[in-house]
Design an enzyme around this catalytic site. Structure first.
Site, mmCIF file in Angstrom:
data_model
loop_
_atom_site.group_PDB
_atom_site.id
_atom_site.type_symbol
_atom_site.label_atom_id
_atom_site.label_comp_id
_atom_site.label_asym_id
_atom_site.label_seq_id
_atom_site.Cartn_x
_atom_site.Cartn_y
_atom_site.Cartn_z
ATOM 1 N N SER A 20 -20.069 -48.596 38.153
ATOM 2 C CA SER A 20 -18.660 -48.352 37.837
ATOM 3 C C SER A 20 -18.272 -46.882 37.994
ATOM 4 O O SER A 20 -17.113 -46.572 38.252
ATOM 5 C CB SER A 20 -18.355 -48.801 36.404
ATOM 6 N N GLY A 64 -20.890 -52.527 36.441
ATOM 7 C CA GLY A 64 -21.868 -53.328 35.695
ATOM 8 C C GLY A 64 -23.189 -53.529 36.413
ATOM 9 O O GLY A 64 -24.108 -54.127 35.857
ATOM 10 N N ASN A 103 -26.334 -48.370 34.074
ATOM 11 C CA ASN A 103 -26.271 -49.616 33.298
ATOM 12 C C ASN A 103 -27.635 -50.041 32.782
ATOM 13 O O ASN A 103 -27.725 -50.673 31.721
ATOM 14 C CB ASN A 103 -25.642 -50.730 34.134
ATOM 15 N N ASP A 105 -12.466 -44.974 26.907
ATOM 16 C CA ASP A 105 -13.743 -45.573 26.509
ATOM 17 C C ASP A 105 -14.856 -44.541 26.353
ATOM 18 O O ASP A 105 -15.953 -44.847 25.884
ATOM 19 C CB ASP A 105 -14.154 -46.688 27.472
ATOM 20 N N HIS A 131 -16.311 -43.756 31.163
ATOM 21 C CA HIS A 131 -15.900 -43.716 32.563
ATOM 22 C C HIS A 131 -15.002 -42.508 32.844
ATOM 23 O O HIS A 131 -14.035 -42.276 32.110
ATOM 24 C CB HIS A 131 -15.178 -45.013 32.936
#
Lengths: 216, 848
Positions: A46, A83, A111, A192, A195
């Site tokens: 991502s 992801g 991840n 978040d 990111h």
């Protein structure tokens, strides 16, 4: 970013061929038709995909603009998948290798770390991807990452070392921390906290550009 | 003087007074009972939502809030608010036996401000209850973590620099929802220990959550808005219990809307009963009003006496109603609790009592206005004629209906707590009453044309119906409206229940596996086959970005460095997030096409022009997508186009992996992808062994154990379904009681006429036959018309409000037609027996 293959062309009214067979032919054709340009594929998650920011604001697109501004004839393809873990690296690389890239920027592993996966397996997966790329004569640039401190010192140290040992073992160009100056700073991240936002992506592109400009 | 007159009148006609009070209180009791259960259910829903959030309001961010921000928050909160601060973050928990990713919840003594955390030792943890994790270096863990690492209660674990002893496991966590199930088990620790852990420092990823319990009277929505205004950074989230997000959010919304409808239906039912009774009351008192006028009383004063009388009777009617509510309702709640697993405490709020009093005391004036104004048309001369006194037809004053209309529209919106539902319902009721008026008018008029009948009482009955067209029409509309109100809730219930019900327990998953790579699929399938586990579903997942819709850019660029509003940023982030596409040859059982055509089969590039797309309905609404729109995707560097051919709805209780966008099979099959797999329920030991095996062989595949949260969701679904059942049943009972009082009222008005028949020589059989024919014709026709209209209204409400597929049930409306007809006949029959028994002279004296 200019797509390296456009399947649809309404004005020409071409048959809309999207089957796997046509797809592969097209990828090959696309690669050969753009011989003047060199191609870098960012194989990432991502962070590369540009989760939450527009495609043009994600760092691969910004990097392409930077390279072109520096009069380097490079196309940068964003193959980031949100992801995704290192387990997907070889499979995706096999697919992407069909378009004959010159360079792969391998930016996977975040991840794996965030999900607390066994780092021995992650290292093995990344190693397999590098080996495959080298066998296909694709140059590999390894983008390193750090885990946030809340994962504990043991784990974060082990995680950082994983990239260092891979870079050493396979003698690949290594960017120790592509999120340098971005990670942890709310100014450069989305709500978040993980990111990067548009400004964060610009810094990542700068980080990668600075590491590579002499190399490319 | 007016009061004295009113009281004297009331005492003189005490029998009528008692009759009126009894019937009105029946209708009001139904209203109060429905309202009380409604409030109990709403409290239950709100309580659950608060338990999930663990507070009334939460302010959180993926960083520490600054002192300035916190000051702003605290100054906005009402005084008396209680605060709890928690942290949430992922970390590696380790022990000598191994390590594992966990989700840490670091809490303080005030946590949870709502709800309960049940520990396996039997301790029930609430705000300010003793928590051993706060007094010693200890930790509570989810039980599955013990199995995953091979630990037991009493063992020591390491979390960063902390050494903690496991003192208990979590048996039930009300804050855990299906949606919040993560890849890691939760653990609870003391927030005060965090600085020593070394885990929270620059670069750490965590959520700092400030929870607040605010005084009960606080409007949380307004508070949320004020907090948003105070906090400039859009990265700070402000949630109330309503917006915290739940698995069943949409369905809970439907349930709340349904309860809103229940409130309106109960209001209309009691209003219907009250209006009818008031009308009868004033009708019976018109003669007295005329007498008072001839004696020199002003029209206004005369009306005042009877309005006052009606108001006093209305007030008296609320006494048995409230007595019933306070004495019987709690017992009813307990009875329901003993029959089911749900505890429900019916609550009679001040608002319910006020509406009840308003309807009983003042309602008489408003609903009787069209009838009251007829006083101006009274001809006193009629008092001296030999015929039974009746109000003259007079001129039509349609404006007199306006206050009732405005009142009920306002009350509808208020009761439903929604302009949309209130307006939809009020509109539907106007349509229904006009329709019933038209049907009733035709029925009553055509009854007068039935003259060739052999039996005299048949001829007499039908002629009598048409002769007293006004009264017949009133009972027709009342019975028809009653039939409609009775049928609406059960019919909507059927449709909504289908949303909540699980197709089959065998399809409920216990494990989800994701990040399965193409090359791992075969190995995993073999592992499953060895253990005789049949997967519930396997979905390929292809990552893509939406580039354009109908040639227009879909993604949002950041212009001038900042987004103007929170909403603008939220929309942009959502659009720019990328999408997981999937494909399947046909839709799963949990999906229903609500608009458009199914996929035409596998995509053939030789024959087909453009791949087909299926879009999830709520996503289509949010993104303004329509059938026929052409979407352009970037599938990891490759651009493809597709055309939307259908919109589909996904059932919430399916628990299957579902996607906003499905692409026709044959388009993405060769694209890089991974898979999600759902596995059925299995023994805990089998589940645990399988998870261990997966961790050893396919370490990248994350296996999420959802057995516990699925059970919770199923329990919620069952509760919702049961709530619908209860309210529909209560509405049915209330409706029949109201109809009972209407029919009784109507028959009491006919005593004089029936008595005349008796004097003229009709046998009791003929008297009974006469009234039975009249009522069977009116009741059956009105109930049928009402039931038929209820199907139309339910269908429309379902379409506009609940958007679920309408489950038509034929037996339910037909059964109600039968019950209403039989009920009317029974009451009519019993009343006719009473009249036969009574002395003809006493009725003549009383009623002339």
């Amino acid at each position: 970013m200019r797509p390296f293959f456009l399947l649809q062309n309404k004005s020409a009214g071409w048959t809309r061929a999207i089957s796997g067979f046509f797809f592969i032919i097209a990828l090959t054709f696309s690669a050969s038709s753009s011989w003047a340009q060199k191609k870098m594929i960012v194989l990432g998650d991502s962070l590369s995909e540009g989760y939450g920011v527009a495609k043009d604001a994600a760092f691969p697109a910004v990097l392409e603009k930077k390279l072109q501004a520096a009069e380097k004839k490079w196309t940068v393809v964003n193959a980031g998948v949100s992801g995704s873990t290192t387990a997907s690296a070889v499979g995706r690389l096999k697919w992407l290798a069909k378009s004959k890239p010159d360079v792969i920027l391998l930016a996977l592993g975040a991840n794996d770390g965030l999900r607390g996966l066994k780092l021995e397996d992650s290292e093995k997966n990344l190693g397999a991807a590098i080996e495959y790329a080298q066998k296909e004569k694709i140059r590999v640039i390894l983008g390193g990452l750090y885990m946030p401190p809340n994962y504990g010192k043991d784990y974060t140290d082990q995680f950082a070392k994983m990239y260092q040992s891979l870079a050493k073992k396979y003698k690949v160009t290594f960017i120790p921390f592509i999120l340098d100056k971005v990670a942890g700073n709310p100014k450069y991240n989305l709500a978040d906290g993980i990111h990067p936002n548009e400004a964060g992506h610009r810094i990542i592109a700068e980080n990668v550009f600075e590491s590579l400009k002499g190399e490319l | 003087m007016l009061l004295r007159l009113a009281l004297r009148e009331l005492i003189r006609s005490w029998r009528f007074g008692l009759f009126f009070i009894f019937n009105l209180s029946l209708g009001l009791t139904g209203f109060v009972a429905l309202q009380a259960f409604n409030a109990a259910l709403e409290n239950e829903i709100a309580g659950n939502a608060k338990a999930i959030l663990a507070g009334d309001v939460s302010v959180s961010a993926r960083r520490e809030l600054t002192e300035e921000e916190l000051k702003g928050v605290r100054s906005t909160l009402p005084s008396g608010s209680i605060e709890s601060k928690t942290y949430e973050f992922y970390a590696m928990l380790s022990s000598d036996k191994g390590s594992r990713l966990v989700l840490v919840k670091a809490v303080d003594d005030n946590y949870p401000l709502y709800g309960t955390l049940s520990l396996s030792s039997g301790a029930e943890i609430q705000s300010q209850t003793g928590k051993d994790i706060l007094t010693s270096a200890s930790v509570w863990v989810y039980p599955e973590l013990l199995g995953q690492i091979g630990l037991s209660v009493g063992d020591e674990v390491r979390l960063g620099q902390l050494k903690l002893k496991i003192t208990d496991t979590i048996a039930k966590d009300e804050t855990q929802t299906f949606r919040a199930t993560t890849i890691a088990s939760r653990i609870y620790i003391n927030r005060a220990l965090l600085p020593d852990s070394g885990l929270i420092q620059y670069g750490s990823t965590f959520s700092a959550i400030h929870l607040f319990q605010v005084p009960e009277e606080t409007n949380e929505k307004e508070l949320q808005e004020k907090l948003f205004d105070k906090l400039a950074d859009p990265a700070i989230r402000v949630n109330t219990a309503d917006t915290a997000g739940e698995d069943s959010g949409r369905q809970l919304g439907y349930l709340t809307d349904y309860l809103g409808l229940v409130a309106i239906v109960s209001l209309f039912m009691s209003a219907l009963g009250a209006a009818y009774l008031y009308r009868l009351f004033l009708g019976s008192r018109m003669k007295e009003i005329a007498i008072l006028r001839t004696l020199g009383l002003q029209s206004g004063q005369a009306v005042g006496v009877y309005i006052l009388q009606a108001a006093m009777l209305g007030f008296l009617a609320t006494i048995p109603t409230l007595g019933f509510a306070y004495l019987v309702l709690p017992l009813l709640g307990e009875l329901i609790g003993s029959l089911t697993s749900f505890e429900l405490h019916p609550v009679i709020g001040a608002e319910t009592i006020l509406i009840c009093l308003f309807m009983a005391v003042l309602g008489s004036f408003i609903v009787s206005l069209p009838f009251l104004v007829k006083i101006f048309d009274l001809r006193a001369a009629k008092l001296f004629s030999e015929e039974k006194f009746a109000v003259a037809e007079g001129s039509k004053r349609y404006w007199t209906f306006l206050p009732s209309l405005i009142l009920f529209y306002g009350l509808s919106v208020h009761q439903a707590n929604s302009w949309k539902i209130g307006s939809a319902f009020a509109g539907a009721m106007v349509f229904v009453i006009i329709s019933l008026f038209l049907v009733g008018y035709l029925a009553v008029r055509s009854a007068g044309l039935l003259q060739g009948l052999r039996s005299w009482f048949l001829r007499f009955s039908f002629l009598s119906l048409s002769r007293r067209a006004g009264a017949s029409l009133a009972i027709f509309i009342a019975l028809g409206t009653g039939a409609l109100l009775i049928n609406i809730l059960p019919q909507l219930k059927n449709s909504l229940q289908a949303e909540f019900q699980v197709d089959s327990e065998s399809k409920v998953p216990s494990l989800f596996m994701f990040d399965i790579q193409d090359e791992q699929l075969q190995g995993i399938q073999e592992l499953l086959a060895d253990r005789n586990i049949l997967p519930l579903g396997l979905s390929p997942m292809v990552r893509a970005r939406i580039l354009k819709v109908n040639g227009e850019d879909y993604e949002r660029q950041l212009s001038s460095q900042v987004f103007k509003t929170r909403e603008e940023e939220r929309d942009a982030r959502f659009r720019n997030r990328g999408q997981n596409l999937s494909y399947r040859s046909e839709l799963s059982e949990s999906e229903t096409i609500v608009k458009g055509q199914p996929f035409s089969g596998k995509f053939d590039p030789e024959k087909d022009n453009i791949p087909e797309l299926s879009i999830e309905k709520s996503f289509a609404e949010r993104m303004d997508l329509e059938i026929g729109d052409v979407m352009q995707f970037d599938v990891q560097g490759v651009e493809i186009e597709g055309k939307i051919i259908n919109l589909r709805k996904v059932k919430w209780t399916s628990f299957q992996p579902n996607f906003f966008i499905l692409v026709q099979d044959g388009v993405l099959n060769d694209a890089p992808k991974n898979f999600i797999m759902a596995l059925p329920a299995m023994e805990e030991s089998v589940r645990s062994q399988f998870q261990d095996e997966m961790a050893r062989t396919f370490s990248n595949v994350s296996v999420i154990d959802v057995a516990r949260s699925v059970d919770d969701v199923l329990a919620t679904a069952e509760k919702m379904s049961w709530s619908l059942e209860l309210m529909a049943a209560l509405a049915l009972i209330t409706g029949y009681i109201v109809l009972f009082s209407i029919v009784r009222g109507q028959i009491s008005m006919r005593r004089w006429e029936l008595n005349m028949l008796k004097i003229l020589g009709a046998s009791w059989k003929e008297v009974a036959g006469f009234i039975l024919v009249e009522f069977s014709f009116l009741a059956a026709l009105a109930a049928f018309a009402g039931a038929l209209l209820s199907v139309l209204v339910s269908y429309s409400l379902n379409f506009f409000i609940f958007e679920s597929s309408f489950q038509f049930s034929l037996w339910q409306p037909l059964l109600s037609v039968l019950i209403i007809t039989l009920l009317s006949l029974l009451i009519a029959f019993l009343a006719s027996l009473d009249i036969v028994k009574e002395s003809a002279l006493s009725i003549l004296r009383e009623d002339k």
